[in-house]
Enzyme design. Structure first.
Site, PDB file in Angstrom:
ATOM      1  N   TYR A 273      29.420  50.954  42.218  1.00 14.83           N
ATOM      2  CA  TYR A 273      29.589  49.492  42.230  1.00 14.83           C
ATOM      3  C   TYR A 273      31.017  49.123  42.649  1.00 14.83           C
ATOM      4  O   TYR A 273      31.222  48.276  43.518  1.00 14.83           O
ATOM      5  CB  TYR A 273      29.278  48.911  40.848  1.00 14.83           C
ATOM      6  CG  TYR A 273      29.450  47.409  40.776  1.00 14.83           C
ATOM      7  CD1 TYR A 273      28.475  46.559  41.276  1.00 14.83           C
ATOM      8  CD2 TYR A 273      30.604  46.844  40.223  1.00 14.83           C
ATOM      9  CE1 TYR A 273      28.633  45.176  41.232  1.00 14.83           C
ATOM     10  CE2 TYR A 273      30.767  45.469  40.172  1.00 14.83           C
ATOM     11  CZ  TYR A 273      29.780  44.639  40.677  1.00 14.83           C
ATOM     12  OH  TYR A 273      29.949  43.275  40.637  1.00 14.83           O
TER      13      TYR A 273
ATOM     14  N   ILE B 245      31.081  36.847  34.357  1.00 15.22           N
ATOM     15  CA  ILE B 245      30.349  35.582  34.482  1.00 15.22           C
ATOM     16  C   ILE B 245      28.994  35.763  33.811  1.00 15.22           C
ATOM     17  O   ILE B 245      28.253  36.707  34.157  1.00 15.22           O
ATOM     18  CB  ILE B 245      30.136  35.210  35.976  1.00 15.22           C
ATOM     19  CG1 ILE B 245      31.449  35.299  36.774  1.00 15.22           C
ATOM     20  CG2 ILE B 245      29.479  33.834  36.093  1.00 15.22           C
ATOM     21  CD1 ILE B 245      32.555  34.360  36.351  1.00 15.22           C
TER      22      ILE B 245
ATOM     23  N   ALA C 156      33.155  50.913  44.298  1.00 14.16           N
ATOM     24  CA  ALA C 156      33.361  51.249  45.722  1.00 14.16           C
ATOM     25  C   ALA C 156      32.681  50.215  46.623  1.00 14.16           C
ATOM     26  O   ALA C 156      33.235  49.804  47.652  1.00 14.16           O
ATOM     27  CB  ALA C 156      32.821  52.645  46.009  1.00 14.16           C
ATOM     28  N   SER C 157      31.505  49.753  46.209  1.00 12.94           N
ATOM     29  CA  SER C 157      30.787  48.778  47.050  1.00 12.94           C
ATOM     30  C   SER C 157      31.538  47.449  47.106  1.00 12.94           C
ATOM     31  O   SER C 157      31.594  46.802  48.152  1.00 12.94           O
ATOM     32  CB  SER C 157      29.352  48.572  46.542  1.00 12.94           C
ATOM     33  OG  SER C 157      29.323  47.769  45.372  1.00 12.94           O
TER      34      SER C 157
ATOM     35  N   VAL D 288      16.830  41.862  50.843  1.00 10.73           N
ATOM     36  CA  VAL D 288      17.925  41.958  51.813  1.00 10.73           C
ATOM     37  C   VAL D 288      18.305  43.410  52.147  1.00 10.73           C
ATOM     38  O   VAL D 288      19.202  43.635  52.954  1.00 10.73           O
ATOM     39  CB  VAL D 288      19.181  41.159  51.359  1.00 10.73           C
ATOM     40  CG1 VAL D 288      18.873  39.680  51.275  1.00 10.73           C
ATOM     41  CG2 VAL D 288      19.755  41.688  50.048  1.00 10.73           C
TER      42      VAL D 288
HETATM   43  P1  NAI Z   1      21.981  37.936  39.125  1.00 10.54           P
HETATM   44  O1  NAI Z   1      21.238  39.187  38.828  1.00 10.54           O
HETATM   45  O2  NAI Z   1      21.779  36.764  38.238  1.00 10.54           O
HETATM   46  O3  NAI Z   1      21.737  37.468  40.621  1.00 10.54           O
HETATM   47  C1  NAI Z   1      21.624  38.346  41.672  1.00 10.54           C
HETATM   48  C2  NAI Z   1      20.428  37.951  42.464  1.00 10.54           C
HETATM   49  O4  NAI Z   1      20.372  38.781  43.627  1.00 10.54           O
HETATM   50  C3  NAI Z   1      19.121  38.148  41.694  1.00 10.54           C
HETATM   51  O5  NAI Z   1      18.313  36.991  41.852  1.00 10.54           O
HETATM   52  C4  NAI Z   1      18.494  39.344  42.369  1.00 10.54           C
HETATM   53  O6  NAI Z   1      17.089  39.325  42.320  1.00 10.54           O
HETATM   54  C5  NAI Z   1      19.021  39.171  43.791  1.00 10.54           C
HETATM   55  N1  NAI Z   1      18.948  40.409  44.539  1.00 10.54           N
HETATM   56  C6  NAI Z   1      19.410  41.620  44.171  1.00 10.54           C
HETATM   57  N2  NAI Z   1      19.075  42.527  45.086  1.00 10.54           N
HETATM   58  C7  NAI Z   1      18.388  41.865  46.057  1.00 10.54           C
HETATM   59  C8  NAI Z   1      17.762  42.259  47.255  1.00 10.54           C
HETATM   60  N3  NAI Z   1      17.752  43.542  47.638  1.00 10.54           N
HETATM   61  N4  NAI Z   1      17.158  41.315  48.021  1.00 10.54           N
HETATM   62  C9  NAI Z   1      17.152  40.022  47.635  1.00 10.54           C
HETATM   63  N5  NAI Z   1      17.707  39.596  46.501  1.00 10.54           N
HETATM   64  C10 NAI Z   1      18.316  40.511  45.720  1.00 10.54           C
HETATM   65  O7  NAI Z   1      23.502  38.376  39.165  1.00 10.54           O
HETATM   66  P2  NAI Z   1      24.857  37.599  39.431  1.00 10.54           P
HETATM   67  O8  NAI Z   1      25.741  37.961  38.327  1.00 10.54           O
HETATM   68  O9  NAI Z   1      24.616  36.191  39.773  1.00 10.54           O
HETATM   69  O10 NAI Z   1      25.364  38.379  40.722  1.00 10.54           O
HETATM   70  C11 NAI Z   1      25.577  37.763  41.979  1.00 10.54           C
HETATM   71  C12 NAI Z   1      26.693  38.508  42.683  1.00 10.54           C
HETATM   72  O11 NAI Z   1      27.895  38.353  41.925  1.00 10.54           O
HETATM   73  C13 NAI Z   1      26.452  40.013  42.785  1.00 10.54           C
HETATM   74  O12 NAI Z   1      26.873  40.446  44.059  1.00 10.54           O
HETATM   75  C14 NAI Z   1      27.348  40.577  41.706  1.00 10.54           C
HETATM   76  O13 NAI Z   1      27.762  41.887  41.984  1.00 10.54           O
HETATM   77  C15 NAI Z   1      28.506  39.600  41.758  1.00 10.54           C
HETATM   78  N6  NAI Z   1      29.337  39.584  40.575  1.00 10.54           N
HETATM   79  C16 NAI Z   1      28.847  39.183  39.358  1.00 10.54           C
HETATM   80  C17 NAI Z   1      29.663  39.182  38.261  1.00 10.54           C
HETATM   81  C18 NAI Z   1      29.194  38.746  36.916  1.00 10.54           C
HETATM   82  O14 NAI Z   1      29.943  38.912  35.923  1.00 10.54           O
HETATM   83  N7  NAI Z   1      28.035  38.193  36.776  1.00 10.54           N
HETATM   84  C19 NAI Z   1      31.069  39.617  38.343  1.00 10.54           C
HETATM   85  C20 NAI Z   1      31.483  39.982  39.666  1.00 10.54           C
HETATM   86  C21 NAI Z   1      30.644  39.969  40.737  1.00 10.54           C
END
Ligand code: NAI
Length: 260
Positions: free
Chosen positions: A158, A191, A160-161, A68
């Site tokens: 992070y 999470i 800031a984003s 993305v």
């Molecule tokens: P995760 O690492 O399990 O899932 C993120 C997914 O996004 C992965 O499958 C990764 O390969 C994909 N991804 C990353 N960059 C990409 C790119 N350039 N193109 C396509 N896919 C891409 O992590 P999680 O925890 O499920 O994170 C999901 C969202 O939740 C993120 O935006 C994260 O910042 C946000 N978040 C997570 C928290 C947590 O405690 N797990 C807390 C607050 C926010």
């Protein structure tokens, strides 16, 4: 009067595009939205992991291998993808990553990487998805963070984003209102996903780090991806039809607490 069957299959005949859908929160959101009846288009970088995830989406999952942050690939692929799977009714922006470091420690490349994956990707994708929603309406759900409201030390880009994602939620909500496009943000706390596990693994004692993060929340546990998916499904559905530009913390009470 509420229709009895509304909860089940309440998203039937809808098409949802979900980024970062092969793991963590994006995957749980895809499963939940599919369980509610929608066709789900899982967007991510790894075909085999996407296929595994799509296989767990009640026969309604389709996969699109796409980075993305790659504008050229998005511009080439998204028009074909939309023609193939249909106009989006629901979009969930869950793809994201965490680039650690205090501001002065970060290279420009790291800063750009953080903003490309967490913020600019939303811009790139909506160049294609948004125009398809104008007129028919729909729901866009951002996965922001508690970091949209408060900062973690050593995590400047992070934080800031995610502040930018929340600001963008409000800006897009205003611009979408006249088209029936609602835009809301789910703001997770800690999470347990591969992303957070990676962070714990980088600490001196991963177990202590996990315990500390869990006990920081008044509900005294780490959240699950399914906890967040419930909030995503709420914003995706007509249960939230008068809600736009809003944010919902899914953090076990973390941000409600005055530290003592
Ligand atoms: P995760 O690492 O399990 O899932 C993120 C997914 O996004 C992965 O499958 C990764 O390969 C994909 N991804 C990353 N960059 C990409 C790119 N350039 N193109 C396509 N896919 C891409 O992590 P999680 O925890 O499920 O994170 C999901 C969202 O939740 C993120 O935006 C994260 O910042 C946000 N978040 C997570 C928290 C947590 O405690 N797990 C807390 C607050 C926010």
């Amino acid at each position: 009067m509420f229709e009895k069957e509304r909860r089940e299959m309440r998203l039937e005949n809808q098409v949802a595009y979900i980024t970062g859908a092969s793991s963590g929160i994006g995957f749980a959101a895809a499963q939940r939205i599919a369980a509610d009846g929608a066709t789900v288009v899982l967007i991510g970088r790894n075909t085999s992991r996407l296929s595994e995830a799509a296989n767990q989406c009640d026969g309604r999952g389709h996969i699109v291998e796409l980075d993305v942050t790659n504008r050229q690939a998005i511009d080439e692929l998204m028009p074909q993808v939309i023609t193939k799977y249909g106009k989006p009714d629901i979009v969930v922006h869950s793809a994201g990553e965490t680039v650690l470091g205090a501001l002065h420690e970060l290279t420009e490349a790291q800063w750009d990487q953080q903003f490309d994956s967490n913020v600019k990707s939303i811009y790139y994708l909506n160049k294609h998805l948004w125009p398809e929603m104008e007129g028919v309406g729909g729901s866009i759900v951002m996965i922001a963070s508690t970091a949209s409201f408060g900062a973690f030390p050593g995590d400047a880009a992070y934080v800031a984003s995610k502040g930018a994602v929340l600001a963008l939620t409000k800006a897009m909500a205003l611009d979408g209102a006249k088209f029936g496009i609602r835009v809301n943000a789910v703001c997770p706390g800690f999470i347990l996903t591969p992303n957070l596990q990676g962070y714990f693994d980088g600490q001196a004692s991963p177990d202590d780090a996990a315990r500390g993060a869990g006990s920081a929340a008044p509900l005294n546990r780490l959240g699950t991806p399914e906890d967040v998916a419930g909030a995503v499904a709420f914003f995706a559905s007509s249960d939230s039809s008068f809600i736009t530009g809003a944010s919902l913390l899914v953090d076990g009470g973390l941000m409600a607490k005055v530290p003592v």
